[in-house]
Design a protein around this motif. Structure first.
Motif, PDB file in Angstrom:
ATOM      1  N   GLU A   1       4.775 -15.463 -14.016  1.00 46.21           N
ATOM      2  CA  GLU A   1       3.820 -14.481 -14.637  1.00 46.21           C
ATOM      3  C   GLU A   1       4.191 -13.155 -14.433  1.00 46.21           C
ATOM      4  N   TYR A   2       4.884 -12.793 -13.536  1.00 46.18           N
ATOM      5  CA  TYR A   2       5.644 -11.563 -13.231  1.00 46.18           C
ATOM      6  C   TYR A   2       6.814 -11.184 -12.680  1.00 46.18           C
ATOM      7  N   ARG A   3       7.538 -10.429 -12.399  1.00 42.68           N
ATOM      8  CA  ARG A   3       8.872  -9.933 -11.940  1.00 42.68           C
ATOM      9  C   ARG A   3       8.434  -9.223 -10.851  1.00 42.68           C
ATOM     10  N   SER A   4       9.268  -9.199  -9.680  1.00 41.94           N
ATOM     11  CA  SER A   4       8.968  -8.640  -8.475  1.00 41.94           C
ATOM     12  C   SER A   4      10.176  -7.903  -7.905  1.00 41.94           C
ATOM     13  N   ASP A   5      10.443  -6.656  -7.347  1.00 40.76           N
ATOM     14  CA  ASP A   5      11.244  -6.059  -6.563  1.00 40.76           C
ATOM     15  C   ASP A   5      10.774  -5.633  -5.164  1.00 40.76           C
ATOM     16  N   ASN A   6      11.407  -5.485  -4.278  1.00 45.03           N
ATOM     17  CA  ASN A   6      10.979  -5.064  -2.824  1.00 45.03           C
ATOM     18  C   ASN A   6      10.523  -3.361  -2.780  1.00 45.03           C
ATOM     19  N   ALA A   7       9.671  -2.978  -1.854  1.00 41.94           N
ATOM     20  CA  ALA A   7       9.420  -1.597  -1.466  1.00 41.94           C
ATOM     21  C   ALA A   7       9.086  -1.664  -0.014  1.00 41.94           C
ATOM     22  N   PHE A   8       9.092  -0.553   0.550  1.00 42.89           N
ATOM     23  CA  PHE A   8       8.500  -0.344   1.993  1.00 42.89           C
ATOM     24  C   PHE A   8       7.482   0.723   2.058  1.00 42.89           C
ATOM     25  N   ALA A   9       6.497   0.216   2.843  1.00 40.64           N
ATOM     26  CA  ALA A   9       5.330   1.507   3.301  1.00 40.64           C
ATOM     27  C   ALA A   9       6.145   1.763   4.630  1.00 40.64           C
TER      28      ALA A   9
ATOM     29  N   GLY B   1       5.930   5.159   7.712  1.00 42.95           N
ATOM     30  CA  GLY B   1       5.361   6.456   8.367  1.00 42.95           C
ATOM     31  C   GLY B   1       5.725   7.767   7.661  1.00 42.95           C
ATOM     32  N   LYS B   2       4.816   8.841   7.818  1.00 42.00           N
ATOM     33  CA  LYS B   2       5.165  10.135   7.227  1.00 42.00           C
ATOM     34  C   LYS B   2       6.634  10.764   7.474  1.00 42.00           C
ATOM     35  N   GLY B   3       7.184  11.000   6.109  1.00 40.82           N
ATOM     36  CA  GLY B   3       8.539  11.323   6.223  1.00 40.82           C
ATOM     37  C   GLY B   3       9.717  10.374   6.697  1.00 40.82           C
ATOM     38  N   ASN B   4       9.247   9.090   6.814  1.00 36.43           N
ATOM     39  CA  ASN B   4      10.058   8.072   7.006  1.00 36.43           C
ATOM     40  C   ASN B   4      11.230   8.423   7.960  1.00 36.43           C
ATOM     41  N   PRO B   5      10.595   8.471   9.254  1.00 36.01           N
ATOM     42  CA  PRO B   5      11.439   9.224  10.398  1.00 36.01           C
ATOM     43  C   PRO B   5      12.813   8.386  10.709  1.00 36.01           C
ATOM     44  N   LEU B   6      12.702   7.075  10.433  1.00 38.94           N
ATOM     45  CA  LEU B   6      14.058   6.452  10.795  1.00 38.94           C
ATOM     46  C   LEU B   6      14.842   6.129   9.413  1.00 38.94           C
ATOM     47  N   GLY B   7      14.413   6.810   8.496  1.00 42.88           N
ATOM     48  CA  GLY B   7      15.171   7.040   7.081  1.00 42.88           C
ATOM     49  C   GLY B   7      15.298   5.419   6.726  1.00 42.88           C
ATOM     50  N   LEU B   8      14.239   4.463   6.626  1.00 39.37           N
ATOM     51  CA  LEU B   8      14.705   3.246   6.119  1.00 39.37           C
ATOM     52  C   LEU B   8      14.245   2.999   4.680  1.00 39.37           C
ATOM     53  N   THR B   9      15.310   2.667   4.062  1.00 36.34           N
ATOM     54  CA  THR B   9      15.500   2.766   2.725  1.00 36.34           C
ATOM     55  C   THR B   9      16.092   1.305   2.011  1.00 36.34           C
ATOM     56  N   SER B  10      16.169   0.346   2.953  1.00 34.25           N
ATOM     57  CA  SER B  10      16.950  -0.730   2.676  1.00 34.25           C
ATOM     58  C   SER B  10      16.664  -1.733   3.710  1.00 34.25           C
ATOM     59  N   TYR B  11      16.911  -3.047   3.330  1.00 34.83           N
ATOM     60  CA  TYR B  11      17.230  -4.022   4.273  1.00 34.83           C
ATOM     61  C   TYR B  11      18.318  -3.894   5.300  1.00 34.83           C
TER      62      TYR B  11
ATOM     63  N   PRO C   1      -2.496  10.562   4.804  1.00 26.48           N
ATOM     64  CA  PRO C   1      -1.227  10.864   4.879  1.00 26.48           C
ATOM     65  C   PRO C   1      -0.105  10.664   5.900  1.00 26.48           C
ATOM     66  N   THR C   2      -0.506   9.779   6.773  1.00 26.42           N
ATOM     67  CA  THR C   2       0.269   9.084   7.824  1.00 26.42           C
ATOM     68  C   THR C   2       0.998   8.037   7.225  1.00 26.42           C
ATOM     69  N   ILE C   3       0.847   7.463   6.131  1.00 22.29           N
ATOM     70  CA  ILE C   3       1.777   6.495   5.473  1.00 22.29           C
ATOM     71  C   ILE C   3       2.034   6.815   4.186  1.00 22.29           C
ATOM     72  N   GLU C   4       3.385   6.350   3.674  1.00 23.58           N
ATOM     73  CA  GLU C   4       3.869   6.630   2.563  1.00 23.58           C
ATOM     74  C   GLU C   4       4.747   5.567   1.873  1.00 23.58           C
ATOM     75  N   TYR C   5       4.845   5.531   0.538  1.00 19.79           N
ATOM     76  CA  TYR C   5       5.738   4.682  -0.156  1.00 19.79           C
ATOM     77  C   TYR C   5       7.088   5.169  -0.157  1.00 19.79           C
ATOM     78  N   ALA C   6       7.873   3.845   0.093  1.00 18.31           N
ATOM     79  CA  ALA C   6       9.407   4.244   0.162  1.00 18.31           C
ATOM     80  C   ALA C   6      10.102   3.329  -0.739  1.00 18.31           C
TER      81      ALA C   6
END
Length: 280
Positions: free
Chosen positions: A111-119, A121-131, A202-207
């Motif tokens: 019915e649909y296609r899907s990729d991944n994303a992270f939620a 903390g604000k500013g993504n302090p650990l720089g998490l942008t991939s598995y 504001p403490t959570i953001e989309y990455a």
């Protein structure tokens, strides 16, 4: 009279046993549908009504069958077991087609296609942008929904088990992120975008991910969601597939799913089948 009555009873039982799932559902006028409380696929809204992308598609299909949908809300990890045990006849909650699941249930066509994303903390302090970035961090903890496809992807990315944190549902996972129990929560792009918007803090953001996870075959893990049926319920599944194909072409599917954040870009390629995805 007794032998005759007995024979009539046996005949009625045999007729009932020979009914297909679709015939039984049509005769009853109701169908039980397994749904996990995951927005935007299948969830209970503020008025107590089950809705969502997958739920509304199935409701439209069964409306044409003159059948009322009776939702059974359960944890995501219990959906396949509940389906196989006969607690409901369809899983309608954006379940991703995976090879291991293909061995125990029969999926409808995508019915649909899907990729991944992270939620994060604000500013993504650990720089998490991939598995990969989670695996390479000495302390990053990744939150996932129990029974989800992300668990296998995390294992393939060699994220240590002790840093994989499982939650029963997305709401609990997001609460865990806010409480500092995890450093990121992973799910589909649509799911995470909606979860961050609903959190309205504001403490959570989309990455967005800089690279998508890979499957064991080394291919990017673009995945496809679909309804799940018992393997013996061929007629029901084929009726659903026919309805889906007709209404993907007519535009009705897009119309039904747009309110939940889906659009033409999230639709599967024309002609893609569940068997195609199971074979990948």
């Amino acid at each position: 009279m007794l032998p005759l009555v007995t024979m009539m009873g046996l005949g009625t039982a045999a007729a009932a046993a020979s009914e297909t799932a679709l015939e039984r559902i049509r005769n009853a006028g109701t169908v039980k549908v397994g749904i996990a409380n995951i927005n935007p696929y299948g969830y209970v809204d503020g008025e107590g009504r089950v809705t969502g992308q997958s739920a509304e598609l199935l409701r439209a299909f069964f409306k044409e069958q003159n059948v009322d949908v009776v939702p059974v809300v359960t944890e995501f990890g219990s959906l396949i077991g509940g389906l196989r045990a006969g607690h409901f006849d369809v899983v309608s909650t954006g379940m991703l087609i995976q090879r291991d699941r293909c061995e125990v249930v029969a999926f409808g066509n995508p019915e649909y296609r899907s990729d991944n994303a992270f939620a994060v903390g604000k500013g993504n302090p650990l720089g998490l942008t991939s598995y990969r970035s989670v695996a390479e961090s000495p302390s990053a903890r990744l939150g996932m929904i129990s029974g989800s496809g992300e668990i296998a992807l995390a294992a393939h990315a060699e994220i240590p088990t002790e840093r994989q944190v499982l939650f029963p549902d997305l709401t609990t996972a997001m609460a865990g992120l806010q409480a500092g129990r995890v450093d990121a929560v992973v799910a589909s792009t649509i799911t995470i975008r909606n979860a961050v918007a609903r959190a309205a803090t504001p403490t959570i953001e989309y990455a967005p991910l800089t690279e998508q996870p890979q499957t064991q075959s080394g291919k990017p893990a673009t995945r496809y969601g679909a309804m799940a049926f018992r393997q013996d319920d061929t007629e029901l599944r084929e009726a659903w597939n026919a309805w889906l194909a007709r209404n993907l072409a007519s535009g009705l599917v897009t119309e039904l799913i747009e309110p939940f954040g889906f659009d033409a870009e999230t639709l599967p390629p024309p002609g893609l089948t569940a068997q195609d995805v199971c074979s990948q």
